[in-house]
Design an enzyme around this catalytic site. Structure first.
Site, PDB file in Angstrom:
ATOM      1  N   LYS A 294       0.844  -1.193   0.000  1.00 46.99           N
ATOM      2  CA  LYS A 294       0.000   0.000   0.000  1.00 46.99           C
ATOM      3  C   LYS A 294       0.884   1.250   0.000  1.00 46.99           C
ATOM      4  O   LYS A 294       2.011   1.202   0.492  1.00 46.99           O
ATOM      5  CB  LYS A 294      -0.864   0.027   1.269  1.00 46.99           C
ATOM      6  CG  LYS A 294      -2.045  -0.916   1.255  1.00 46.99           C
ATOM      7  CD  LYS A 294      -2.867  -0.760   2.526  1.00 46.99           C
ATOM      8  CE  LYS A 294      -4.011  -1.762   2.565  1.00 46.99           C
ATOM      9  NZ  LYS A 294      -5.002  -1.564   1.490  1.00 46.99           N
ATOM     10  N   ARG A 369     -10.427 -11.404   1.799  1.00 48.59           N
ATOM     11  CA  ARG A 369     -11.256 -12.484   1.251  1.00 48.59           C
ATOM     12  C   ARG A 369     -10.574 -13.838   1.379  1.00 48.59           C
ATOM     13  O   ARG A 369     -11.242 -14.866   1.472  1.00 48.59           O
ATOM     14  CB  ARG A 369     -11.625 -12.146  -0.210  1.00 48.59           C
ATOM     15  CG  ARG A 369     -10.464 -12.049  -1.141  1.00 48.59           C
ATOM     16  CD  ARG A 369     -10.785 -11.267  -2.423  1.00 48.59           C
ATOM     17  NE  ARG A 369     -10.822  -9.828  -2.194  1.00 48.59           N
ATOM     18  CZ  ARG A 369     -11.114  -8.914  -3.116  1.00 48.59           C
ATOM     19  NH1 ARG A 369     -11.440  -9.291  -4.338  1.00 48.59           N
ATOM     20  NH2 ARG A 369     -11.112  -7.641  -2.832  1.00 48.59           N
TER      21      ARG A 369
HETATM   22  N1  BES Z   1      -8.317  -3.632   4.193  1.00 49.32           N
HETATM   23  C1  BES Z   1      -8.388  -3.250   2.833  1.00 49.32           C
HETATM   24  C2  BES Z   1      -9.651  -2.471   2.496  1.00 49.32           C
HETATM   25  C3  BES Z   1      -9.721  -1.062   3.016  1.00 49.32           C
HETATM   26  C4  BES Z   1      -9.198  -0.023   2.273  1.00 49.32           C
HETATM   27  C5  BES Z   1     -10.363  -0.771   4.195  1.00 49.32           C
HETATM   28  C6  BES Z   1      -9.286   1.272   2.737  1.00 49.32           C
HETATM   29  C7  BES Z   1     -10.454   0.514   4.643  1.00 49.32           C
HETATM   30  C8  BES Z   1      -9.919   1.552   3.921  1.00 49.32           C
HETATM   31  C9  BES Z   1      -8.368  -4.482   1.938  1.00 49.32           C
HETATM   32  O1  BES Z   1      -7.604  -5.530   2.404  1.00 49.32           O
HETATM   33  C10 BES Z   1      -7.811  -4.072   0.632  1.00 49.32           C
HETATM   34  O2  BES Z   1      -6.680  -3.696   0.600  1.00 49.32           O
HETATM   35  N2  BES Z   1      -8.602  -4.146  -0.415  1.00 49.32           N
HETATM   36  C11 BES Z   1      -8.174  -3.762  -1.717  1.00 49.32           C
HETATM   37  C12 BES Z   1      -8.672  -4.778  -2.705  1.00 49.32           C
HETATM   38  C13 BES Z   1      -8.107  -4.610  -4.071  1.00 49.32           C
HETATM   39  C14 BES Z   1      -6.633  -4.894  -4.072  1.00 49.32           C
HETATM   40  C15 BES Z   1      -8.817  -5.534  -5.016  1.00 49.32           C
HETATM   41  C16 BES Z   1      -8.752  -2.387  -2.025  1.00 49.32           C
HETATM   42  O3  BES Z   1      -9.897  -2.129  -1.669  1.00 49.32           O
HETATM   43  O4  BES Z   1      -8.031  -1.579  -2.575  1.00 49.32           O
HETATM   44 MN    MN Z   2      -5.594  -5.350   1.844  1.00 51.62          MN
END
Ligand code: BES
Ligand code: MN
Ligand code: ZN
Length: 520
Positions: A294, A369
């Protein structure tokens, strides 16, 4: 923290005595007899209209004559509830908001002992009925419940690591409630509100703890603690057991981590013949994204990625307190962090979930997931539940779609979805349903494995849910994406800026009202 008193409010010694007032168009606000004169002059001068969140603070020793007998309390707070509402859920929210406002005001004036005079339905009902003939009557217990929730939730703060700031206003130590209704129904309602609000605050605490403190191990310890306190059975599946069971999702996410994963399982069985509700919460104690790292800005918030697990395990605390007679509740919290490094799972890797389904990892940041899939499949196979609800901070996309005001809801069963929507309305934690369907499932088809872990940018929240759907079969199931609401939730008097404790109270409401689902 909350007690009921039958003493006359004016005679009760406290630091703050609170009355509520209901707003009316072009008429003085509706309020209890004892503050009618004051409220009338405040209204006439235009200083107080009883809008939601509006307050007036009066000092008893400055109150002149003509305002009735001087109360024993040092201060009087009059808090606006806003306009009269027909719908009981809306009235509950008004009371919670008032409770939050009271807690905030009490803290500001350093009141340690606060007495809240509940709006006396018997006293104000005739006037309310004039405005709203269709009004549903909220009973005494529900009034006390909603007010207690607001007081306790609004009184929350997390100060463990603020060792040097000595001027921070202390939380209120003791709230008292009084009302003309029977003390036993007030007590029953207040107790109900207290246990849920305390549980939601516990969920906030878990989330506020940083990733180096609230580890998977802590989830396991808390589960054991519930076992000791309430006799709810707690099993913790460790890494070797996961390997044996073939839980390739949680193991893959944990590969880059320095600390082992845990699958915390709680079993509350009231009677084998009762229907079983299964709850699953994402317990990702820190989400760096893994190899698909990230961006640095805001990454610290990813310590909150365990809020689904926190909501589920805190709801189990209430189950322990209340020991419901008509339902069994099973809770699973898959817990790990998501880190990068030489051993970490990589894009392109193919994993095998519990039950044998294979998945191609496209993005290691779509890890929630992966851990939920194993927990869902294992829980359904092991317990054969009648319904499943999972909670997860799963996608950033849900924030784009619904902002920070509503939780995303996706379900393969209309009556379960309806229950959750209703529970959310009555707790002030609204949800909004999004669709599922074969078009969306197609987005996660893989060329080399059964499925892949991302479905591209379009409909990111739905394709994440479609992934989970692969693991629930025909079992009635609902998924709540709380990424937008678990922290930074809608600004309210009883919701702090950080973690909200979202969904704990919704789950408790769902459990309390549980009855077998209609086929749908
Ligand atoms: N924990 C995150 C989702 C999230 C993002 C929660 C921002 C709260 C604030 C999750 O694990 C994630 O990173 N999801 C990705 C999925 C993508 C890579 C398909 C996302 O939402 O960017
Ligand atoms: Mn994530
Ligand atoms: Zn995550």
């Amino acid at each position: 923290m909350i007690s009921i008193t039958a003493k006359k409010p004016e005679k009760f010694r406290s630091d703050l005595l609170v009355y509520c007032a209901v707003r009316r168009k072009d008429k003085m606000p509706i309020c209890a007899e004892s503050v009618r004169k004051v409220v009338k002059s405040l209204w006439k001068s235009g200083d107080f209209r009883a809008k939601s969140g509006e307050t007036v603070l009066l000092y008893s020793d400055l109150l002149g004559h003509g305002h009735g007998t001087r109360p024993a309390a040092a201060r009087i707070l009059i808090v606006g509830l806003g306009e009269a509402k027909e719908n009981v859920d809306e009235v509950r929210e008004q009371l919670r908001l008032a409770g939050g406002t009271v807690a905030g005001s009490a803290r500001k004036c350093k009141a340690a002992k606060v007495l809240v005079v509940l709006p006396q339905m018997k006293e104000i009902l005739p006037q309310m009925k004039e405005i709203l003939p269709q009004m549903q009557e909220i009973n005494a217990a529900d009034t006390a419940e909603a007010m207690s929730e607001g007081l306790v939730l609004g009184n929350y703060s997390f100060d463990r690591y603020k060792k040097e700031d000595k001027d921070r206003p202390e939380p209120v130590r003791k709230f008292y409630l009084t009302g003309s209704d029977s003390a036993s129904s007030l007590r029953r309602g207040a107790k109900r509100g207290l246990v849920t609000a305390v549980a939601a605050c516990r969920a906030r605490d878990m989330a506020n703890e940083p990733g180096n403190v609230w580890t998977p191990e802590k989830f396991a310890r808390f589960g054991k603690e519930l076992q000791r306190r309430y006799g709810i059975k707690c099993r913790v599946l460790e890494k070797p057991a996961m390997k044996k069971l073939g839980m390739g999702g949680i193991l893959a996410v944990n590969q880059g981590s320095a600390s082992p994963p845990k699958l915390v399982i709680l079993e509350y069985i009231s009677d084998k013949k009762n229907p079983t509700l299964m709850l699953v919460g994402k317990g990702l104690t820190f989400d760096s994204g893994g190899v698909s790292l990230k961006p640095a800005a805001g990454m610290e918030d990813m310590k909150y990625d365990m809020c689904g697990g926190a909501a589920v395990i805190s709801a189990m605390q209430v189950v322990g307190e209340e020991q419901p007679a008509n339902v069994n509740v099973i809770a699973l919290i898959p817990a790990t962090d998501n880190m990068s490094g030489g051993a970490a799972v990589k894009p392109g890797d193919i994993i095998t979930h519990f039950g044998g389904k294979t998945s191609e990892i496209i993005n290691t940041d779509a890890e929630g997931r992966l851990i939920l899939a194993d927990a869902l499949a294992y829980g359904i196979k092991t317990y054969g539940p009648d319904a499943v609800v999972d909670l997860a901070t799963l996608t950033g996309a849900v924030i784009i779609g619904l902002g920070h005001h509503k939780t995303g809801l996706l379900a393969n069963n209309d009556s379960l979805a309806g229950r959750l929507l209703a529970a959310g309305e009555s707790t002030g934690e609204p949800l909004w349903r999004l669709p599922l369907g074969p078009e969306y499932s197609k987005q996660i088809e893989s060329k080399v494995a059964d499925i892949k872990n991302t479905g591209g940018r379009p409909a990111g929240t739905i394709t994440a849910a479609a992934y989970l759907q692969e693991f629930v079969g025909e079992t009635p199931w609902a998924h709540c994406d709380i990424a937008g609401t678990a922290w930074g939730f809608t600004e309210k008097s009883y919701v702090p800026k950080g973690p909200s404790g979202i969904a704990t109270r919704t789950l408790v409401t769902l459990i309390r009202n549980w009855k077998p689902l209609n086929k749908s």
